[in-house]
Motif scaffolding. Structure first.
Motif, PDB file in Angstrom:
ATOM      1  N   PRO A 144      -2.644 -52.331  -8.746  1.00 11.50           N
ATOM      2  CA  PRO A 144      -2.122 -51.635  -9.923  1.00 11.50           C
ATOM      3  C   PRO A 144      -0.762 -52.211 -10.270  1.00 11.50           C
ATOM      4  O   PRO A 144      -0.210 -53.028  -9.521  1.00 11.50           O
ATOM      5  CB  PRO A 144      -2.024 -50.182  -9.449  1.00 11.50           C
ATOM      6  N   THR A 148       3.723 -48.426 -10.590  1.00  8.53           N
ATOM      7  CA  THR A 148       2.837 -47.266 -10.561  1.00  8.53           C
ATOM      8  C   THR A 148       3.379 -46.201  -9.624  1.00  8.53           C
ATOM      9  O   THR A 148       3.941 -46.504  -8.585  1.00  8.53           O
ATOM     10  CB  THR A 148       1.432 -47.685 -10.095  1.00  8.53           C
ATOM     11  N   ALA A 152      -0.888 -43.048  -7.485  1.00  8.27           N
ATOM     12  CA  ALA A 152      -1.810 -43.874  -8.254  1.00  8.27           C
ATOM     13  C   ALA A 152      -3.153 -43.980  -7.537  1.00  8.27           C
ATOM     14  O   ALA A 152      -3.224 -43.973  -6.310  1.00  8.27           O
ATOM     15  CB  ALA A 152      -1.222 -45.266  -8.444  1.00  8.27           C
ATOM     16  N   LEU A 190      -5.682 -47.322 -16.336  1.00  4.18           N
ATOM     17  CA  LEU A 190      -4.775 -47.937 -15.374  1.00  4.18           C
ATOM     18  C   LEU A 190      -4.969 -49.450 -15.404  1.00  4.18           C
ATOM     19  O   LEU A 190      -6.073 -49.941 -15.178  1.00  4.18           O
ATOM     20  CB  LEU A 190      -5.056 -47.416 -13.964  1.00  4.18           C
TER      21      LEU A 190
END
Length: 289
Positions: A144, A148, A152, A190
């Motif tokens: 990610p 984040t 997450a 995301l």
């Protein structure tokens, strides 16, 4: 043991030893697949679609997008829902940074469209093999964004069959003490990023260092952090360029550097060092004597 085959178990062992180390010092194309007539194509099997995305609320097939990333002879197709975005940025020769935008609970299907197979490693990286079972590309573990939040969703990579893998964003689990008995329902997309590369070595140069000949290996920046798949590709390309590097002691030194000192300017491998095994190579800071 050939240097290529040693990688399958040696990296997992060396990860456990990492805390013991104290080392110093080409394009993207999209096509949307909408609803089609009953005679247009057979109903997709479970393996042909990401789990959880096989039907729309109305019972039909959801619109999908197939994006193609081509690097030399390697052709990778990425299938997502049409609403999800896929972007591939060229970072240099033989390298693409792929960014997917997925909602928690959703997945993207990776399919190898060129001859060969996908080998999903335990760290989430994927080794791309050709028809001779030799590594020709590596897909680094997806991640990610660096900013984040702590909660997450987790990103999982699993294999479907020899040429397909899934990248899935897990739903966020409720915090300890939360009244919610089920995973948190989050719908925001995301960004998930991973690197695909085919060129793992900048240079490999012989010289003299300490007690004898030394091979200074300079891996490419992306391959240094591409996990097991990156190490497989570095190893394969190194042996192809320098067959003398295909020994157990140089293989252990390579794994030791990849795990313990990936950002070192060059990974210096010496053929004259004793073959003491990976554990003692690691405890000797990659330089057994």
């Amino acid at each position: 043991m050939p240097i290529r085959r040693a990688a399958q178990s040696s990296l997992a062992v060396c990860v456990a030893l990492a805390t013991l180390l104290a080392l110093s010092g080409c394009g993207l194309t999209d096509r949307a697949e909408g609803a089609r007539g009953a005679d247009a194509e057979p109903t997709p099997t479970a393996a042909a679609q990401p789990p959880g995305e096989s039907q729309t609320p109305g019972g039909g097939r959801p619109e999908q997008r197939t994006s193609t990333v081509t690097l030399g002879d390697v052709v990778l197709e990425i299938v997502t829902l049409k609403a999800a975005d896929v972007r591939a940025d060229e970072d240099g020769p033989g390298t693409r940074t792929v960014t997917l935008t997925l909602a928690p609970g959703r997945s993207a299907r990776l399919a190898l469209a060129s001859p060969g197979a996908l080998d999903v490693d335990t760290d989430g990286s994927i080794t791309v093999l050709d028809g001779n079972d030799d590594p020709v590309a590596a897909i680094g573990p997806p991640a990610p964004p660096s900013d984040t939040e702590d909660e997450a969703p987790r990103i999982d990579v699993t294999d479907v069959d020899a040429t397909h893998a899934l990248v899935e964003v897990e739903p966020v689990q409720p915090a300890a003490g939360s009244e919610s008995p089920t995973p948190t329902d989050r719908t925001e997309l995301l960004p998930v990023t991973f690197v695909v590369g085919t060129e793992a070595i900048e240079s490999a140069t012989w010289g003299e260092n300490e007690g004898g000949r030394s091979l200074a290996v300079d891996p490419t920046d992306w391959a240094r952090y591409a996990g097991q798949a990156g190490l497989d590709l570095i190893r394969t390309q190194l042996v192809a360029a320098e067959p003398e590097a295909d020994t157990s002691t140089m293989g252990d030194q390579l794994v030791c550097h990849a795990v313990g000192a990936p950002d070192k300017s060059t990974w210096n491998l010496e053929p004259w060092r004793p073959d003491v095994g990976l554990i003692l190579t690691a405890t000797a800071q990659c330089n057994p004597v």
